[in-house]
Write an enzyme that holds these catalytic residues in place. Structure first.
Site, mmCIF file in Angstrom:
data_model
loop_
_atom_site.group_PDB
_atom_site.id
_atom_site.type_symbol
_atom_site.label_atom_id
_atom_site.label_comp_id
_atom_site.label_asym_id
_atom_site.label_seq_id
_atom_site.Cartn_x
_atom_site.Cartn_y
_atom_site.Cartn_z
ATOM 1 N N GLN A 207 -66.922 -2.894 45.013
ATOM 2 C CA GLN A 207 -67.269 -2.348 46.335
ATOM 3 C C GLN A 207 -68.628 -1.658 46.250
ATOM 4 O O GLN A 207 -69.159 -1.217 47.255
ATOM 5 C CB GLN A 207 -66.218 -1.325 46.769
ATOM 6 C CG GLN A 207 -64.829 -1.911 46.922
ATOM 7 C CD GLN A 207 -63.790 -0.815 47.128
ATOM 8 O OE1 GLN A 207 -63.511 -0.405 48.239
ATOM 9 N NE2 GLN A 207 -63.223 -0.321 46.039
ATOM 10 N N ASN A 208 -69.144 -1.538 45.028
ATOM 11 C CA ASN A 208 -70.369 -0.775 44.836
ATOM 12 C C ASN A 208 -71.603 -1.600 45.205
ATOM 13 O O ASN A 208 -71.653 -2.807 44.981
ATOM 14 C CB ASN A 208 -70.479 -0.310 43.379
ATOM 15 C CG ASN A 208 -69.345 0.628 43.006
ATOM 16 O OD1 ASN A 208 -68.668 1.151 43.895
ATOM 17 N ND2 ASN A 208 -69.127 0.830 41.720
ATOM 18 N N HIS B 228 -69.260 -5.431 49.364
ATOM 19 C CA HIS B 228 -69.899 -4.580 50.374
ATOM 20 C C HIS B 228 -71.423 -4.700 50.357
ATOM 21 O O HIS B 228 -72.111 -3.841 50.874
ATOM 22 C CB HIS B 228 -69.481 -3.118 50.180
ATOM 23 C CG HIS B 228 -68.031 -2.861 50.522
ATOM 24 N ND1 HIS B 228 -67.338 -1.744 50.133
ATOM 25 C CD2 HIS B 228 -67.139 -3.600 51.234
ATOM 26 C CE1 HIS B 228 -66.084 -1.811 50.578
ATOM 27 N NE2 HIS B 228 -65.941 -2.929 51.237
ATOM 28 N N CYS C 83 -90.122 -10.295 57.449
ATOM 29 C CA CYS C 83 -89.284 -11.150 56.597
ATOM 30 C C CYS C 83 -90.183 -12.185 55.936
ATOM 31 O O CYS C 83 -90.928 -12.880 56.627
ATOM 32 C CB CYS C 83 -88.222 -11.833 57.472
ATOM 33 S SG CYS C 83 -87.347 -13.167 56.610
HETATM 34 P P1 OAD Z 1 -64.537 6.812 47.043
HETATM 35 O O1 OAD Z 1 -65.590 7.854 46.994
HETATM 36 O O2 OAD Z 1 -63.699 6.719 48.263
HETATM 37 O O3 OAD Z 1 -63.531 7.013 45.825
HETATM 38 C C1 OAD Z 1 -64.004 7.166 44.519
HETATM 39 C C2 OAD Z 1 -62.806 7.323 43.607
HETATM 40 O O4 OAD Z 1 -63.289 7.411 42.281
HETATM 41 C C3 OAD Z 1 -61.966 8.576 43.879
HETATM 42 O O5 OAD Z 1 -60.590 8.247 43.916
HETATM 43 C C4 OAD Z 1 -62.270 9.483 42.668
HETATM 44 O O6 OAD Z 1 -61.148 10.234 42.253
HETATM 45 C C5 OAD Z 1 -62.622 8.449 41.606
HETATM 46 N N1 OAD Z 1 -63.529 8.953 40.565
HETATM 47 C C6 OAD Z 1 -64.527 9.865 40.687
HETATM 48 N N2 OAD Z 1 -65.130 10.050 39.509
HETATM 49 C C7 OAD Z 1 -64.523 9.240 38.609
HETATM 50 C C8 OAD Z 1 -64.680 8.985 37.210
HETATM 51 N N3 OAD Z 1 -65.626 9.596 36.483
HETATM 52 N N4 OAD Z 1 -63.846 8.085 36.623
HETATM 53 C C9 OAD Z 1 -62.889 7.455 37.338
HETATM 54 N N5 OAD Z 1 -62.685 7.662 38.654
HETATM 55 C C10 OAD Z 1 -63.488 8.537 39.289
HETATM 56 O O7 OAD Z 1 -65.261 5.409 46.730
HETATM 57 P P2 OAD Z 1 -64.736 3.931 46.971
HETATM 58 O O8 OAD Z 1 -63.263 3.873 46.817
HETATM 59 O O9 OAD Z 1 -65.573 3.040 46.165
HETATM 60 O O10 OAD Z 1 -68.126 1.122 51.627
HETATM 61 O O11 OAD Z 1 -65.098 3.738 48.492
HETATM 62 C C11 OAD Z 1 -64.848 2.498 49.107
HETATM 63 C C12 OAD Z 1 -65.891 2.207 50.147
HETATM 64 O O12 OAD Z 1 -65.975 3.296 51.053
HETATM 65 C C13 OAD Z 1 -67.296 2.083 49.618
HETATM 66 O O13 OAD Z 1 -67.580 0.817 49.063
HETATM 67 C C14 OAD Z 1 -68.118 2.318 50.833
HETATM 68 C C15 OAD Z 1 -67.332 3.398 51.536
HETATM 69 O O14 OAD Z 1 -67.243 3.218 52.901
HETATM 70 C C16 OAD Z 1 -69.294 0.668 52.129
HETATM 71 O O15 OAD Z 1 -70.369 1.169 51.896
HETATM 72 C C17 OAD Z 1 -69.133 -0.518 53.014
#
Ligand code: OAD
Length: 230
Positions: free
Chosen positions: A87-88, A105, A132
């Site tokens: 998702q990154n 994403h 572009c």
């Molecule tokens: P989040 O910020 O929602 O969640 C990050 C997760 O990583 C949390 O559950 C933290 O507990 C965990 N975390 C933090 N530090 C960590 C570490 N050192 N080791 C392991 N885990 C750790 O991010 P995403 O789930 O990626 O979409 O968010 C999903 C989407 O929401 C993103 O791709 C973005 C956003 O809307 C778009 O940009 C389209």
């Protein structure tokens, strides 16, 4: 062992890339609808371009960590049997050496032309509204999937989830669909499911196994076990 790995912001956190929903997350101080929706972009393109320009520039000062490297090592073992779905929007999986990566994403290092749909590798700022390179229109936007838009590569991802034996979710809060639904899909397909995350995610109860801790510690250990056949 056909394996699908879903990664989220947590895998890049220890590289210095802010997560979205943690205390110092990216959304803090930013109205999500202003910077992550097509409507926000239409209303104030310069603000949105500057927001992603900043994120793109920040990539220059971060590096892959032990978790990214461990997944690249797993790919070297499993080859085409592995798909990393991230998702990154950073490029840290690739910089660690992984090649079988799909960015559902989008990517900070791509620009998308709204006029001709051409996609360009892009390292500079988009705020000056450059033309572009394909059609000349001043219609470039960050190649990021905003809320309300369709994530990329869904057909391939669903096919691979249908076929996988092992599904792992790493560093994601499970708050955003469709990614949050992958565990249920993989489970229904008969895969073993594992979550590696700092704390409990919204979907923790759906996994066969949950490990809590930092990605740089959990992921290399888990990869060693998978490679050893454990
Ligand atoms: P989040 O910020 O929602 O969640 C990050 C997760 O990583 C949390 O559950 C933290 O507990 C965990 N975390 C933090 N530090 C960590 C570490 N050192 N080791 C392991 N885990 C750790 O991010 P995403 O789930 O990626 O979409 O968010 C999903 C989407 O929401 C993103 O791709 C973005 C956003 O809307 C778009 O940009 C389209």
């Amino acid at each position: 062992m056909r394996t699908v790995i879903l990664t989220g912001a947590g895998i890049s956190a220890e590289s210095g890339v802010a997560t979205f929903r943690d205390a110092d997350g990216l959304w803090e101080g930013h109205d999500v609808t202003a910077v992550a929706t097509p409507e926000g972009f239409a209303a104030n393109p310069e603000l949105v371009q500057r927001f992603y320009d900043e994120r793109r520039r920040a990539l220059g000062s971060v590096a892959p960590n032990a978790a990214h490297r461990a997944l690249a090592q797993l790919e070297a073992e499993l080859g085409d049997d592995l798909l990393i779905v991230t998702q990154n929007v950073d490029d840290l999986h690739e910089r660690a050496g992984a090649t079988r990566v799909v960015h559902m994403h989008g990517e900070l290092l791509n620009a998308l032309c709204s006029a001709c749909d051409a996609r360009h590798r892009w390292r500079d700022d988009l705020a000056p509204d450059p033309p572009c390179p394909a059609c000349g229109a001043h219609a470039l936007r960050p190649d990021i999937v905003w809320f309300g838009e369709m994530p990329y590569h869904m057909e391939e991802i669903m096919r691979r989830l249908d076929e996988c034996d092992l599904f792992a979710s790493i560093g994601t809060s499970g708050e955003v669909y469709p990614a949050a639904g992958f565990v249920a899909h993989a489970s229904a397909a008969g895969a073993r499911t594992v979550e590696l995350n700092l704390d409990a995610s919204r979907g923790s109860s759906m996994f066969d196994e949950v490990r809590q801790g930092r990605a740089t510690e959990l992921v290399p250990r888990w990869v060693d076990e998978v490679i050893a056949g454990g």
